[in-house]
Design a protein around this motif. Structure first.
Motif, PDB file in Angstrom:
ATOM      1  N   UNK A 192       0.846  -1.195   0.000  1.00 19.65           N
ATOM      2  CA  UNK A 192       0.000   0.000   0.000  1.00 19.65           C
ATOM      3  C   UNK A 192       0.883   1.247   0.000  1.00 19.65           C
ATOM      4  N   UNK A 193       1.875   1.278   0.883  1.00 22.18           N
ATOM      5  CA  UNK A 193       2.774   2.436   0.968  1.00 22.18           C
ATOM      6  C   UNK A 193       3.482   2.672  -0.364  1.00 22.18           C
ATOM      7  N   UNK A 194       3.967   1.607  -0.996  1.00 21.61           N
ATOM      8  CA  UNK A 194       4.666   1.745  -2.279  1.00 21.61           C
ATOM      9  C   UNK A 194       3.750   2.306  -3.362  1.00 21.61           C
ATOM     10  N   UNK A 195       2.526   1.766  -3.433  1.00 23.38           N
ATOM     11  CA  UNK A 195       1.575   2.261  -4.441  1.00 23.38           C
ATOM     12  C   UNK A 195       1.292   3.746  -4.255  1.00 23.38           C
ATOM     13  N   UNK A 196       1.098   4.150  -3.002  1.00 27.03           N
ATOM     14  CA  UNK A 196       0.738   5.536  -2.733  1.00 27.03           C
ATOM     15  C   UNK A 196       1.927   6.474  -2.918  1.00 27.03           C
ATOM     16  N   UNK A 197       3.144   6.001  -2.597  1.00 30.20           N
ATOM     17  CA  UNK A 197       4.337   6.794  -2.898  1.00 30.20           C
ATOM     18  C   UNK A 197       4.458   7.004  -4.409  1.00 30.20           C
ATOM     19  N   UNK A 198       4.254   5.934  -5.172  1.00 30.59           N
ATOM     20  CA  UNK A 198       4.333   6.012  -6.624  1.00 30.59           C
ATOM     21  C   UNK A 198       3.278   6.911  -7.234  1.00 30.59           C
ATOM     22  N   UNK A 199       2.122   6.997  -6.578  1.00 33.28           N
ATOM     23  CA  UNK A 199       1.024   7.830  -7.076  1.00 33.28           C
ATOM     24  C   UNK A 199       1.139   9.282  -6.601  1.00 33.28           C
ATOM     25  N   UNK A 200       2.153   9.571  -5.794  1.00 33.19           N
ATOM     26  CA  UNK A 200       2.334  10.936  -5.308  1.00 33.19           C
ATOM     27  C   UNK A 200       1.316  11.361  -4.268  1.00 33.19           C
ATOM     28  N   UNK A 201       0.742  10.406  -3.535  1.00 31.02           N
ATOM     29  CA  UNK A 201      -0.288  10.719  -2.545  1.00 31.02           C
ATOM     30  C   UNK A 201       0.231  10.804  -1.115  1.00 31.02           C
ATOM     31  N   UNK A 202       1.491  10.460  -0.892  1.00 30.22           N
ATOM     32  CA  UNK A 202       2.057  10.478   0.461  1.00 30.22           C
ATOM     33  C   UNK A 202       2.582  11.879   0.767  1.00 30.22           C
ATOM     34  N   UNK A 203       2.163  12.412   1.911  1.00 26.55           N
ATOM     35  CA  UNK A 203       2.592  13.748   2.327  1.00 26.55           C
ATOM     36  C   UNK A 203       3.836  13.712   3.212  1.00 26.55           C
ATOM     37  N   UNK A 204       3.964  12.660   4.029  1.00 26.42           N
ATOM     38  CA  UNK A 204       5.134  12.529   4.910  1.00 26.42           C
ATOM     39  C   UNK A 204       5.456  11.056   5.103  1.00 26.42           C
ATOM     40  N   UNK A 205       6.729  10.785   5.364  1.00 27.51           N
ATOM     41  CA  UNK A 205       7.201   9.441   5.685  1.00 27.51           C
ATOM     42  C   UNK A 205       7.898   9.544   7.036  1.00 27.51           C
ATOM     43  N   UNK A 206       7.393   8.796   8.018  1.00 26.17           N
ATOM     44  CA  UNK A 206       7.977   8.789   9.363  1.00 26.17           C
ATOM     45  C   UNK A 206       8.592   7.419   9.597  1.00 26.17           C
ATOM     46  N   UNK A 207       9.866   7.409   9.972  1.00 24.98           N
ATOM     47  CA  UNK A 207      10.597   6.160  10.115  1.00 24.98           C
ATOM     48  C   UNK A 207      11.234   6.047  11.487  1.00 24.98           C
ATOM     49  N   UNK A 208      11.197   4.847  12.036  1.00 22.82           N
ATOM     50  CA  UNK A 208      12.054   4.497  13.160  1.00 22.82           C
ATOM     51  C   UNK A 208      13.112   3.578  12.556  1.00 22.82           C
ATOM     52  N   UNK A 209      14.315   4.118  12.387  1.00 21.94           N
ATOM     53  CA  UNK A 209      15.398   3.401  11.716  1.00 21.94           C
ATOM     54  C   UNK A 209      16.215   2.662  12.769  1.00 21.94           C
ATOM     55  N   UNK A 210      16.214   1.331  12.654  1.00 24.65           N
ATOM     56  CA  UNK A 210      16.906   0.468  13.608  1.00 24.65           C
ATOM     57  C   UNK A 210      18.379   0.336  13.235  1.00 24.65           C
ATOM     58  N   UNK A 211      19.265   0.213  14.230  1.00 28.89           N
ATOM     59  CA  UNK A 211      20.701   0.174  13.980  1.00 28.89           C
ATOM     60  C   UNK A 211      21.175  -1.202  13.512  1.00 28.89           C
ATOM     61  N   UNK A 212      21.047  -1.432  12.247  1.00 28.81           N
ATOM     62  CA  UNK A 212      21.496  -2.694  11.679  1.00 28.81           C
ATOM     63  C   UNK A 212      21.042  -2.798  10.236  1.00 28.81           C
ATOM     64  N   UNK A 213      21.732  -3.629   9.471  1.00 24.45           N
ATOM     65  CA  UNK A 213      21.383  -3.890   8.077  1.00 24.45           C
ATOM     66  C   UNK A 213      20.915  -5.337   7.968  1.00 24.45           C
ATOM     67  N   UNK A 214      19.798  -5.546   7.306  1.00 21.89           N
ATOM     68  CA  UNK A 214      19.233  -6.888   7.176  1.00 21.89           C
ATOM     69  C   UNK A 214      19.757  -7.612   5.935  1.00 21.89           C
ATOM     70  N   UNK A 215      20.139  -6.879   4.913  1.00 23.59           N
ATOM     71  CA  UNK A 215      20.668  -7.408   3.656  1.00 23.59           C
ATOM     72  C   UNK A 215      19.628  -8.074   2.768  1.00 23.59           C
ATOM     73  N   UNK A 216      18.521  -8.509   3.338  1.00 22.81           N
ATOM     74  CA  UNK A 216      17.461  -9.095   2.507  1.00 22.81           C
ATOM     75  C   UNK A 216      16.124  -8.902   3.205  1.00 22.81           C
ATOM     76  N   UNK A 217      15.081  -8.923   2.382  1.00 18.49           N
ATOM     77  CA  UNK A 217      13.736  -8.719   2.892  1.00 18.49           C
ATOM     78  C   UNK A 217      13.022  -7.668   2.066  1.00 18.49           C
ATOM     79  N   UNK A 218      11.817  -7.369   2.454  1.00 13.70           N
ATOM     80  CA  UNK A 218      11.000  -6.402   1.713  1.00 13.70           C
ATOM     81  C   UNK A 218      11.425  -4.984   2.069  1.00 13.70           C
ATOM     82  N   UNK A 219      11.661  -4.217   1.018  1.00 11.76           N
ATOM     83  CA  UNK A 219      12.061  -2.836   1.199  1.00 11.76           C
ATOM     84  C   UNK A 219      10.851  -1.903   1.143  1.00 11.76           C
ATOM     85  N   UNK A 220      10.937  -0.822   1.884  1.00 18.25           N
ATOM     86  CA  UNK A 220       9.883   0.191   1.819  1.00 18.25           C
ATOM     87  C   UNK A 220       9.878   0.859   0.457  1.00 18.25           C
ATOM     88  N   UNK A 221      11.039   1.260  -0.008  1.00 21.36           N
ATOM     89  CA  UNK A 221      11.115   1.981  -1.269  1.00 21.36           C
ATOM     90  C   UNK A 221      11.457   1.022  -2.396  1.00 21.36           C
TER      91      UNK A 221
END
Length: 179
Positions: free
Chosen positions: A119-148
């Protein structure tokens, strides 16, 4: 007009799957971040999977946060669900971008997308998202689903950044309009 705000827990390499997040102790600063979001929320927009996870957990929770969270209107983006029972909730009609554009025009507080990566990806692509709020955790996963999505760059302007004692950084961005 209501704002649409995407809120996610992610790793430093952009992976937004809960199972991939490093183990970090929840602290008061993270709690305040989520309390502030709740105070700013007028509704939730959830994909089917996130809706089912939340609906299986939150109705049995008690306390001030849970009571306010449960009371929020919930809009569910799904083509497979026929009913929703975590009230107040409704399934959106029609194509997602058009349904969300209509929601944004209605009276009420801001609409938060929790999780719900597709849902977030579709709405970002459609230009409908006004803000993105992130809690960025200290670590890299290297694999998995990306937000962007890797195939569609998203330009962002930093609104704020605040590091917490546990290594998590709260970041807020505003998408930059395409020219």
């Amino acid at each position: 007009m209501r704002e649409l705000i995407v809120t996610e827990f992610i790793t430093v390499d952009g992976i937004a799957e809960h199972e991939q997040l490093p183990n970090v102790a929840w602290n008061d600063a993270m709690n305040k971040f989520k309390e502030d979001e709740l105070a700013d929320s007028g509704a939730m927009l959830l994909g089917r999977v996130t809706y089912e996870i939340f609906a299986g957990h939150w109705p049995s929770e008690t306390g001030d946060f849970a009571d306010r969270f449960n009371a929020l209107p919930k809009y569910v983006a799904s083509t497979s669900l026929e009913t929703v029972d975590w009230e107040p909730a409704e399934i959106l009609d029609g194509p997602l971008p058009e349904a969300v554009a209509r929601l944004k025009q209605q009276a009420g507080g801001n609409i938060y997308v929790h999780g719900s990566l597709s849902v977030a990806r579709q709405l970002l692509g459609a230009g409908l998202v006004d803000r993105v709020r992130l809690l960025v955790y200290p670590g890299a996963a290297s694999r998995g689903k990306q937000l962007f999505p890797s195939d569609a760059p998203v330009a962002l302007e930093l609104v704020s950044a605040m590091p917490f004692d546990n290594g998590v950084v709260a970041m807020e961005y505003r998408p930059v309009a395409k020219t």
